[in-house]
Design a protein around this motif. Sequence first.
Motif, PDB file in Angstrom:
ATOM      1  N   ALA A 504       0.836  -1.257  -0.003  1.00  0.00           N
ATOM      2  CA  ALA A 504       0.029  -0.055  -0.091  1.00  0.00           C
ATOM      3  C   ALA A 504       0.656   1.217  -0.133  1.00  0.00           C
ATOM      4  N   LYS A 505       1.935   1.164   0.816  1.00  0.00           N
ATOM      5  CA  LYS A 505       2.782   2.322   0.727  1.00  0.00           C
ATOM      6  C   LYS A 505       3.354   2.517  -0.575  1.00  0.00           C
ATOM      7  N   LYS A 506       4.146   1.682  -1.074  1.00  0.00           N
ATOM      8  CA  LYS A 506       4.713   1.695  -2.296  1.00  0.00           C
ATOM      9  C   LYS A 506       3.601   2.210  -3.629  1.00  0.00           C
ATOM     10  N   ALA A 507       2.456   1.701  -3.239  1.00  0.00           N
ATOM     11  CA  ALA A 507       1.671   2.376  -4.399  1.00  0.00           C
ATOM     12  C   ALA A 507       1.307   3.886  -4.009  1.00  0.00           C
ATOM     13  N   GLY A 508       1.416   4.372  -2.980  1.00  0.00           N
ATOM     14  CA  GLY A 508       1.328   5.720  -2.651  1.00  0.00           C
ATOM     15  C   GLY A 508      -0.206   6.077  -1.818  1.00  0.00           C
ATOM     16  N   LYS A 509      -0.663   4.965  -1.562  1.00  0.00           N
ATOM     17  CA  LYS A 509      -2.071   5.028  -0.953  1.00  0.00           C
ATOM     18  C   LYS A 509      -2.092   4.951   0.593  1.00  0.00           C
ATOM     19  N   LEU A 510      -0.792   4.800   1.108  1.00  0.00           N
ATOM     20  CA  LEU A 510      -0.826   4.885   2.476  1.00  0.00           C
ATOM     21  C   LEU A 510       0.470   5.639   2.854  1.00  0.00           C
ATOM     22  N   ALA A 511       0.242   6.370   3.864  1.00  0.00           N
ATOM     23  CA  ALA A 511       1.549   7.305   4.509  1.00  0.00           C
ATOM     24  C   ALA A 511       2.703   6.471   4.607  1.00  0.00           C
ATOM     25  N   GLN A 512       3.818   6.807   4.421  1.00  0.00           N
ATOM     26  CA  GLN A 512       5.097   6.133   4.608  1.00  0.00           C
ATOM     27  C   GLN A 512       5.390   6.060   5.925  1.00  0.00           C
ATOM     28  N   ASP A 513       4.766   6.812   6.968  1.00  0.00           N
ATOM     29  CA  ASP A 513       5.107   6.769   8.257  1.00  0.00           C
ATOM     30  C   ASP A 513       3.932   5.997   9.014  1.00  0.00           C
ATOM     31  N   PHE A 514       2.911   5.382   8.240  1.00  0.00           N
ATOM     32  CA  PHE A 514       1.935   4.834   8.922  1.00  0.00           C
ATOM     33  C   PHE A 514       2.307   3.463   9.605  1.00  0.00           C
ATOM     34  N   GLU A 515       1.838   3.505  11.152  1.00  0.00           N
ATOM     35  CA  GLU A 515       1.995   2.149  11.624  1.00  0.00           C
ATOM     36  C   GLU A 515       0.669   1.712  12.173  1.00  0.00           C
ATOM     37  N   LEU A 516       0.454   0.469  12.341  1.00  0.00           N
ATOM     38  CA  LEU A 516      -0.651  -0.109  13.049  1.00  0.00           C
ATOM     39  C   LEU A 516      -0.617  -0.005  14.465  1.00  0.00           C
ATOM     40  N   ASP A 517      -1.765   0.471  15.285  1.00  0.00           N
ATOM     41  CA  ASP A 517      -1.883   0.139  16.629  1.00  0.00           C
ATOM     42  C   ASP A 517      -1.196  -0.918  16.957  1.00  0.00           C
ATOM     43  N   ALA A 518      -0.484  -1.053  18.309  1.00  0.00           N
ATOM     44  CA  ALA A 518      -0.132  -2.442  18.624  1.00  0.00           C
ATOM     45  C   ALA A 518      -1.255  -3.323  19.148  1.00  0.00           C
ATOM     46  N   ARG A 519      -2.368  -2.813  19.213  1.00  0.00           N
ATOM     47  CA  ARG A 519      -3.348  -3.857  19.761  1.00  0.00           C
ATOM     48  C   ARG A 519      -3.962  -4.721  18.131  1.00  0.00           C
ATOM     49  N   PHE A 520      -3.645  -4.341  17.127  1.00  0.00           N
ATOM     50  CA  PHE A 520      -3.912  -5.056  16.182  1.00  0.00           C
ATOM     51  C   PHE A 520      -2.696  -6.020  15.422  1.00  0.00           C
ATOM     52  N   THR A 521      -1.505  -5.834  16.012  1.00  0.00           N
ATOM     53  CA  THR A 521      -0.612  -6.732  15.844  1.00  0.00           C
ATOM     54  C   THR A 521      -0.437  -8.002  16.525  1.00  0.00           C
ATOM     55  N   GLN A 522      -1.764  -8.345  17.338  1.00  0.00           N
ATOM     56  CA  GLN A 522      -1.802  -9.556  18.017  1.00  0.00           C
ATOM     57  C   GLN A 522      -2.973 -10.495  17.254  1.00  0.00           C
ATOM     58  N   ASN A 523      -3.214 -10.165  16.110  1.00  0.00           N
ATOM     59  CA  ASN A 523      -4.105 -10.862  15.451  1.00  0.00           C
ATOM     60  C   ASN A 523      -3.717 -11.985  15.095  1.00  0.00           C
ATOM     61  N   THR A 524      -3.937 -13.163  15.953  1.00  0.00           N
ATOM     62  CA  THR A 524      -3.085 -14.610  15.605  1.00  0.00           C
ATOM     63  C   THR A 524      -4.297 -15.618  16.115  1.00  0.00           C
ATOM     64  N   PRO A 525      -4.175 -16.771  15.138  1.00  0.00           N
ATOM     65  CA  PRO A 525      -5.196 -17.675  15.527  1.00  0.00           C
ATOM     66  C   PRO A 525      -4.844 -18.435  17.124  1.00  0.00           C
ATOM     67  N   GLN A 526      -3.687 -18.149  17.572  1.00  0.00           N
ATOM     68  CA  GLN A 526      -3.426 -18.601  18.948  1.00  0.00           C
ATOM     69  C   GLN A 526      -4.056 -17.672  19.843  1.00  0.00           C
ATOM     70  N   ARG A 527      -4.349 -16.549  19.734  1.00  0.00           N
ATOM     71  CA  ARG A 527      -5.114 -15.769  20.556  1.00  0.00           C
ATOM     72  C   ARG A 527      -6.420 -16.218  20.591  1.00  0.00           C
ATOM     73  N   LEU A 528      -7.068 -16.340  19.529  1.00  0.00           N
ATOM     74  CA  LEU A 528      -8.583 -16.817  19.342  1.00  0.00           C
ATOM     75  C   LEU A 528      -8.687 -18.172  19.953  1.00  0.00           C
ATOM     76  N   GLU A 529      -7.683 -18.960  19.718  1.00  0.00           N
ATOM     77  CA  GLU A 529      -7.946 -20.291  20.193  1.00  0.00           C
ATOM     78  C   GLU A 529      -7.978 -20.440  21.997  1.00  0.00           C
ATOM     79  N   ALA A 530      -7.031 -19.309  22.372  1.00  0.00           N
ATOM     80  CA  ALA A 530      -6.964 -19.129  23.819  1.00  0.00           C
ATOM     81  C   ALA A 530      -8.409 -18.726  24.334  1.00  0.00           C
ATOM     82  N   LEU A 531      -8.899 -17.811  23.704  1.00  0.00           N
ATOM     83  CA  LEU A 531     -10.201 -17.321  23.901  1.00  0.00           C
ATOM     84  C   LEU A 531     -11.424 -18.126  23.983  1.00  0.00           C
ATOM     85  N   ARG A 532     -11.366 -19.214  22.872  1.00  0.00           N
ATOM     86  CA  ARG A 532     -12.152 -20.058  22.739  1.00  0.00           C
ATOM     87  C   ARG A 532     -12.194 -21.098  24.016  1.00  0.00           C
TER      88      ARG A 532
END
Length: 619
Positions: A504-532
């Motif tokens: 997205a950044k290479k295409a110029g559609k997202l700012a070069q300094d964009f970073e995801l909120d840390a909360r969303f970097t924990q999107n893993t199957p393992q986290r969901l299995e633990a919740l289940r």
Amino acid sequence: MAHRCSIEIAVDEVLARLPAHIHMGLPLGLGKPNRFVNALYARVRELPERQLTIYTALSLGRPDLGDGLQRRFLEPFVERVFADYPELDYLQDLRRDRLPANIRVEQFFMQPGSMLHSHMAQQDYVSSNYSHAARDINAKGLNLVAQIVAAHPERPGHLSLSCNPDITLDLLPMIARRRAAGETILMLGHVHDELPYMPGDSELAQDDFDLLIDAPETTRLFSTPNMPVTTQDHFIGVHASTLVRDGGTLQIGIGAMGDALAAALLARQGDAPEYQALLADLDLAPWQVLIEREGGTAPFAQGLYGCSEMFVNGLLALAEAGVVRRPVADGVLVHGGFFLGPQAFYQRLREMPLAQRKSFAMHAISFINELYGDEALKREQRRDARFINTVFTMTLMGAGVADQLEDGRVLSGVGGQYNFVAQAHALEGGRSILLLRSWREAGGEVSSNLLWTYGHCTIPRHLRDIVVTEYGIADLRGQTDAEVIARLLAISDSRFQPGLMEQAKKAGKLAQDFELDARFTQNTPQRLEALRGRHARLFAEYPLGSDFTAEEKDLLRALNWLKSKFKLSEALELGKAALDAPGPERYPEHLRRMGLSEPDGLKEDLYQRLLLAALQTTA
């Protein structure tokens, strides 16, 4: 007056009364009179001077048995569940590209994935919206409509189109106009004893049929067994359930994600403390404003009204639980265009008193899938509508893919998906919600279903609205491209977020300094299995029931794991898995069910070891 006759005489009548080219319309899915269709097909294929074109959708057939472990599992199950269901002969020939030169089959929707390798089916696919199918078929010169119908002792002189009034009711006025102009167009019906009689708009007088086959059909109706609902699907359903507003309108489709949504709505209503505990543990803070504005998490005080092209098992379960209970005109709780489901679904409808069945009103697809025609009534009934459908891929710019691969091969069809997305934008308070598994695994390779680009789309990005994955909710309506990308990244699997951001950044559609909120970097199957694991009772593997035995459920889980983890060509990897297998005494009933209690030779020994390893892993 309808002419009552045998199947063979009905074929004689059709050949005698219609021109050389027979244009036959068959209902989508369940409603086809298979034995009549097979008899006509067999006769015409021996008459090269005649032509037959079949216009239909969703031609249903038993699953391909395959070979190896798959065949050992499927063969006994298919024989038990489908029993004496008569296969469509044209479908078998179409799959093998062996249709006779004088016969064609044009479909606007195909049994998902079943025709990827049929050149004939791919070449004669017609890309039409469901709501345009009657118009397009009529324009081709339709001169025969044939379908199964239902009879009931309390409704003498009447027949019900039951599972398929969808297109037939839209065709009737077109047929009447053409008949008035002197054309011959035949209506043929065949009563099926297992088909539930649905009263109301789907009823016709017996004399509306030109030909009625006199001996009722007694073979098994085709059914679609409920498949297991995975952790991934369950969390998609949980997130989507928070967007359904009390007192509103619901449309859902068939499949595991639809079952997961129904299960979550049942929990919201019937197990509120555990449902609320799961939501608190899940932490919906990023979408709390959206949920409060558009949906809710409390039990339903007013209930829902169902308006869905497909009347599915999940809608019936929601009605039985009192979630779908908001009546509209004439006490209708659900308007549906067609139905298809497991055998238990048909049984519950058959056992329901006729007066109660009126609350499940089968109707023309034009009524359900469009707003024009009785628009004021539809707008009043369809308040706060949530049209919930599935896609298999989304682009980061918000386009949805549900029907076709990049190379042009059609998986299924557009069906009514566009209709519901358009309605969501046209109705005050309406929202389109597309459900998406964020990732998939096949042969040990994991890939993202959120992509930067894809060479086809079903729902263009200018109609983007709400997207739900197992990791959360993305409200895309009215957002800038950069915001759409950021919101979709937030609900993508974290294994793929860096690569997607880079594109997205290479295409110029997202700012070069964009970073995801840390909360969303924990999107893993393992986290969901633990919740289940912490809320296990909300995650039933078959929340709407099952046709599988206990052993078959274990085996299906094991076989799906093998399919996802290994490429059968990789003998070394398979060998390693086999080495980790427990002894055969651990699963004697499972091995007996698969015919592997006493393996004969090296191949069967490997099958046994692989199966034991998979059973142990997925127990």
